[in-house]
Design a protein around this motif. Sequence first.
Motif, PDB file in Angstrom:
ATOM      1  N   ILE A   1       0.840  -1.201   0.000  1.00 30.28           N
ATOM      2  CA  ILE A   1       0.000   0.000   0.000  1.00 30.28           C
ATOM      3  C   ILE A   1       0.875   1.252   0.000  1.00 30.28           C
ATOM      4  O   ILE A   1       0.600   2.226  -0.716  1.00 30.28           O
ATOM      5  CB  ILE A   1      -0.951   0.000   1.215  1.00 30.28           C
ATOM      6  CG1 ILE A   1      -1.969  -1.133   1.076  1.00 30.28           C
ATOM      7  CG2 ILE A   1      -1.664   1.343   1.354  1.00 30.28           C
ATOM      8  CD1 ILE A   1      -2.878  -1.295   2.291  1.00 30.28           C
ATOM      9  N   VAL A   2       1.954   1.225   0.770  1.00 32.16           N
ATOM     10  CA  VAL A   2       2.884   2.355   0.801  1.00 32.16           C
ATOM     11  C   VAL A   2       3.545   2.528  -0.573  1.00 32.16           C
ATOM     12  O   VAL A   2       3.715   3.654  -1.053  1.00 32.16           O
ATOM     13  CB  VAL A   2       3.946   2.167   1.901  1.00 32.16           C
ATOM     14  CG1 VAL A   2       5.014   3.252   1.815  1.00 32.16           C
ATOM     15  CG2 VAL A   2       3.294   2.175   3.276  1.00 32.16           C
ATOM     16  N   GLU A   3       3.892   1.404  -1.208  1.00 38.09           N
ATOM     17  CA  GLU A   3       4.476   1.464  -2.553  1.00 38.09           C
ATOM     18  C   GLU A   3       3.512   2.140  -3.521  1.00 38.09           C
ATOM     19  O   GLU A   3       3.905   2.993  -4.323  1.00 38.09           O
ATOM     20  CB  GLU A   3       4.800   0.048  -3.058  1.00 38.09           C
ATOM     21  CG  GLU A   3       6.032  -0.561  -2.452  1.00 38.09           C
ATOM     22  CD  GLU A   3       7.301   0.092  -2.975  1.00 38.09           C
ATOM     23  OE1 GLU A   3       7.338   0.523  -4.145  1.00 38.09           O
ATOM     24  OE2 GLU A   3       8.270   0.184  -2.207  1.00 38.09           O
ATOM     25  N   GLN A   4       2.245   1.763  -3.463  1.00 43.16           N
ATOM     26  CA  GLN A   4       1.241   2.366  -4.350  1.00 43.16           C
ATOM     27  C   GLN A   4       1.107   3.862  -4.080  1.00 43.16           C
ATOM     28  O   GLN A   4       0.997   4.673  -5.005  1.00 43.16           O
ATOM     29  CB  GLN A   4      -0.110   1.685  -4.152  1.00 43.16           C
ATOM     30  CG  GLN A   4      -0.162   0.236  -4.624  1.00 43.16           C
ATOM     31  CD  GLN A   4      -1.502  -0.400  -4.300  1.00 43.16           C
ATOM     32  OE1 GLN A   4      -2.554   0.218  -4.453  1.00 43.16           O
ATOM     33  NE2 GLN A   4      -1.472  -1.635  -3.852  1.00 43.16           N
ATOM     34  N   ALA A   5       1.111   4.210  -2.802  1.00 39.98           N
ATOM     35  CA  ALA A   5       0.951   5.625  -2.427  1.00 39.98           C
ATOM     36  C   ALA A   5       2.152   6.459  -2.859  1.00 39.98           C
ATOM     37  O   ALA A   5       1.994   7.577  -3.370  1.00 39.98           O
ATOM     38  CB  ALA A   5       0.742   5.746  -0.922  1.00 39.98           C
TER      39      ALA A   5
ATOM     40  N   ASN B   1      -7.578   7.722   5.698  1.00 39.68           N
ATOM     41  CA  ASN B   1      -6.476   8.662   5.937  1.00 39.68           C
ATOM     42  C   ASN B   1      -5.619   8.220   7.114  1.00 39.68           C
ATOM     43  O   ASN B   1      -4.384   8.225   7.050  1.00 39.68           O
ATOM     44  CB  ASN B   1      -7.021  10.063   6.213  1.00 39.68           C
ATOM     45  CG  ASN B   1      -7.692  10.683   5.001  1.00 39.68           C
ATOM     46  OD1 ASN B   1      -7.860  10.040   3.970  1.00 39.68           O
ATOM     47  ND2 ASN B   1      -8.083  11.942   5.134  1.00 39.68           N
ATOM     48  N   ALA B   2      -6.293   7.832   8.193  1.00 37.44           N
ATOM     49  CA  ALA B   2      -5.578   7.463   9.413  1.00 37.44           C
ATOM     50  C   ALA B   2      -4.698   6.235   9.194  1.00 37.44           C
ATOM     51  O   ALA B   2      -3.551   6.175   9.669  1.00 37.44           O
ATOM     52  CB  ALA B   2      -6.576   7.210  10.542  1.00 37.44           C
ATOM     53  N   TYR B   3      -5.229   5.258   8.453  1.00 33.84           N
ATOM     54  CA  TYR B   3      -4.469   4.024   8.228  1.00 33.84           C
ATOM     55  C   TYR B   3      -3.244   4.288   7.354  1.00 33.84           C
ATOM     56  O   TYR B   3      -2.142   3.803   7.639  1.00 33.84           O
ATOM     57  CB  TYR B   3      -5.361   2.967   7.587  1.00 33.84           C
ATOM     58  CG  TYR B   3      -4.682   1.621   7.412  1.00 33.84           C
ATOM     59  CD1 TYR B   3      -4.076   0.978   8.497  1.00 33.84           C
ATOM     60  CD2 TYR B   3      -4.630   0.996   6.177  1.00 33.84           C
ATOM     61  CE1 TYR B   3      -3.452  -0.254   8.352  1.00 33.84           C
ATOM     62  CE2 TYR B   3      -4.012  -0.233   6.012  1.00 33.84           C
ATOM     63  CZ  TYR B   3      -3.423  -0.848   7.110  1.00 33.84           C
ATOM     64  OH  TYR B   3      -2.807  -2.068   6.968  1.00 33.84           O
ATOM     65  N   LEU B   4      -3.426   5.088   6.307  1.00 31.22           N
ATOM     66  CA  LEU B   4      -2.293   5.391   5.435  1.00 31.22           C
ATOM     67  C   LEU B   4      -1.235   6.194   6.186  1.00 31.22           C
ATOM     68  O   LEU B   4      -0.036   5.955   6.029  1.00 31.22           O
ATOM     69  CB  LEU B   4      -2.756   6.175   4.206  1.00 31.22           C
ATOM     70  CG  LEU B   4      -1.658   6.475   3.172  1.00 31.22           C
ATOM     71  CD1 LEU B   4      -1.039   5.189   2.631  1.00 31.22           C
ATOM     72  CD2 LEU B   4      -2.212   7.307   2.025  1.00 31.22           C
ATOM     73  N   SER B   5      -1.677   7.127   7.036  1.00 34.19           N
ATOM     74  CA  SER B   5      -0.737   7.906   7.835  1.00 34.19           C
ATOM     75  C   SER B   5       0.087   6.997   8.733  1.00 34.19           C
ATOM     76  O   SER B   5       1.304   7.152   8.867  1.00 34.19           O
ATOM     77  CB  SER B   5      -1.503   8.931   8.681  1.00 34.19           C
ATOM     78  OG  SER B   5      -0.610   9.686   9.458  1.00 34.19           O
ATOM     79  N   THR B   6      -0.575   6.023   9.347  1.00 37.32           N
ATOM     80  CA  THR B   6       0.112   5.051  10.214  1.00 37.32           C
ATOM     81  C   THR B   6       1.114   4.228   9.421  1.00 37.32           C
ATOM     82  O   THR B   6       2.239   3.984   9.875  1.00 37.32           O
ATOM     83  CB  THR B   6      -0.906   4.117  10.882  1.00 37.32           C
ATOM     84  OG1 THR B   6      -1.786   4.895  11.696  1.00 37.32           O
ATOM     85  CG2 THR B   6      -0.209   3.082  11.758  1.00 37.32           C
ATOM     86  N   LEU B   7       0.723   3.789   8.224  1.00 37.52           N
ATOM     87  CA  LEU B   7       1.624   2.995   7.393  1.00 37.52           C
ATOM     88  C   LEU B   7       2.875   3.772   7.010  1.00 37.52           C
ATOM     89  O   LEU B   7       3.979   3.218   6.977  1.00 37.52           O
ATOM     90  CB  LEU B   7       0.897   2.527   6.129  1.00 37.52           C
ATOM     91  CG  LEU B   7      -0.154   1.436   6.297  1.00 37.52           C
ATOM     92  CD1 LEU B   7      -0.824   1.124   4.964  1.00 37.52           C
ATOM     93  CD2 LEU B   7       0.462   0.162   6.879  1.00 37.52           C
ATOM     94  N   PHE B   8       2.713   5.062   6.718  1.00 35.98           N
ATOM     95  CA  PHE B   8       3.875   5.888   6.383  1.00 35.98           C
ATOM     96  C   PHE B   8       4.831   5.962   7.570  1.00 35.98           C
ATOM     97  O   PHE B   8       6.047   5.820   7.413  1.00 35.98           O
ATOM     98  CB  PHE B   8       3.437   7.291   5.958  1.00 35.98           C
ATOM     99  CG  PHE B   8       3.308   7.455   4.473  1.00 35.98           C
ATOM    100  CD1 PHE B   8       4.239   8.185   3.753  1.00 35.98           C
ATOM    101  CD2 PHE B   8       2.265   6.869   3.784  1.00 35.98           C
ATOM    102  CE1 PHE B   8       4.134   8.336   2.376  1.00 35.98           C
ATOM    103  CE2 PHE B   8       2.140   7.008   2.413  1.00 35.98           C
ATOM    104  CZ  PHE B   8       3.080   7.738   1.699  1.00 35.98           C
ATOM    105  N   THR B   9       4.290   6.181   8.752  1.00 34.28           N
ATOM    106  CA  THR B   9       5.131   6.270   9.953  1.00 34.28           C
ATOM    107  C   THR B   9       5.843   4.950  10.221  1.00 34.28           C
ATOM    108  O   THR B   9       7.043   4.924  10.528  1.00 34.28           O
ATOM    109  CB  THR B   9       4.282   6.667  11.167  1.00 34.28           C
ATOM    110  OG1 THR B   9       3.632   7.913  10.910  1.00 34.28           O
ATOM    111  CG2 THR B   9       5.147   6.804  12.411  1.00 34.28           C
ATOM    112  N   GLN B  10       5.119   3.848  10.089  1.00 32.29           N
ATOM    113  CA  GLN B  10       5.683   2.530  10.372  1.00 32.29           C
ATOM    114  C   GLN B  10       6.720   2.098   9.348  1.00 32.29           C
ATOM    115  O   GLN B  10       7.740   1.497   9.695  1.00 32.29           O
ATOM    116  CB  GLN B  10       4.564   1.478  10.447  1.00 32.29           C
ATOM    117  CG  GLN B  10       3.658   1.618  11.641  1.00 32.29           C
ATOM    118  CD  GLN B  10       2.510   0.616  11.623  1.00 32.29           C
ATOM    119  OE1 GLN B  10       2.219   0.007  10.582  1.00 32.29           O
ATOM    120  NE2 GLN B  10       1.853   0.439  12.762  1.00 32.29           N
ATOM    121  N   ASN B  11       6.459   2.377   8.071  1.00 37.77           N
ATOM    122  CA  ASN B  11       7.315   1.863   7.004  1.00 37.77           C
ATOM    123  C   ASN B  11       8.399   2.830   6.548  1.00 37.77           C
ATOM    124  O   ASN B  11       9.463   2.392   6.102  1.00 37.77           O
ATOM    125  CB  ASN B  11       6.457   1.464   5.793  1.00 37.77           C
ATOM    126  CG  ASN B  11       5.646   0.215   6.026  1.00 37.77           C
ATOM    127  OD1 ASN B  11       6.094  -0.888   5.743  1.00 37.77           O
ATOM    128  ND2 ASN B  11       4.431   0.376   6.538  1.00 37.77           N
TER     129      ASN B  11
END
Length: 247
Positions: A141-145, A170-180
């Motif tokens: 998902i992060v790759e796609q974003a 929005n919240a989930y994508l924000s979390t993924l960015f922070t984590q990855n």
Amino acid sequence: MEERKFSLLLADDEEHILNGIKNYIQKKSGVFKDIYCARNGQEALDMIYQYHPDVMLLDVQMPVKNGLEIMREANAAGVCPKTILLSGYENFEYVREALRQGAVDYLLKPCRSTEILEKLEAVAEPSLKQKRHALSGKNAIVEQATDYIKKHLPEDLNLSMAAEHVGVSNAYLSTLFTQNLGCSFVDYLNRTRIEYACDYMHDSRMKIYEIAFKVGFRDEKYFSKVFKKVTGQSPTEYRAALFNGEK
């Protein structure tokens, strides 16, 4: 198993661009074993006939013969390489004709060396990008974003647009960015924009406000503020150091 090595022909009449791309590829890529350089259309054809390169990066406007003439003659001889076009002009009639001649992609100058290399490697070995992504362990998902961000960089991007594109909140994508990636969406967006801006700084013909607009900033003062935060220098200082040989 060792990856296959490919041959590459670079055709551009602007010598500083030609040498810059060649040097970058030699330093950064293990995919291309042999790199040939042509400074006009006839040289490009001669090298195609002599060396039979796997891939060609072809400038649209070339002396002696233009890009379309090169592709037509190489196709007629049955030896046209996989071709990516590089042009300073948004001549889409030309692009359409080149695609009919078998061109696989089109890049508009000025463009980043990293973008050129990614395109060339993907054309040479389509599975290479997938291999690298799998080895990197990045979240899909992060790759796609992040791909979405890079493709739409000049636009007025925000977290909601990227989240909608990849189909998450929005919240989930924000979390993924922070984590990855270890940073927020906005920090990643700004860093990416400044990274692209730094590459565009090599083109002395581009004004700083033009670079700012090209990477998605509509306010030159805000661009300068973000640029200095990321690089430690103002855009003017960065460019001065670049052309004075200090970077």
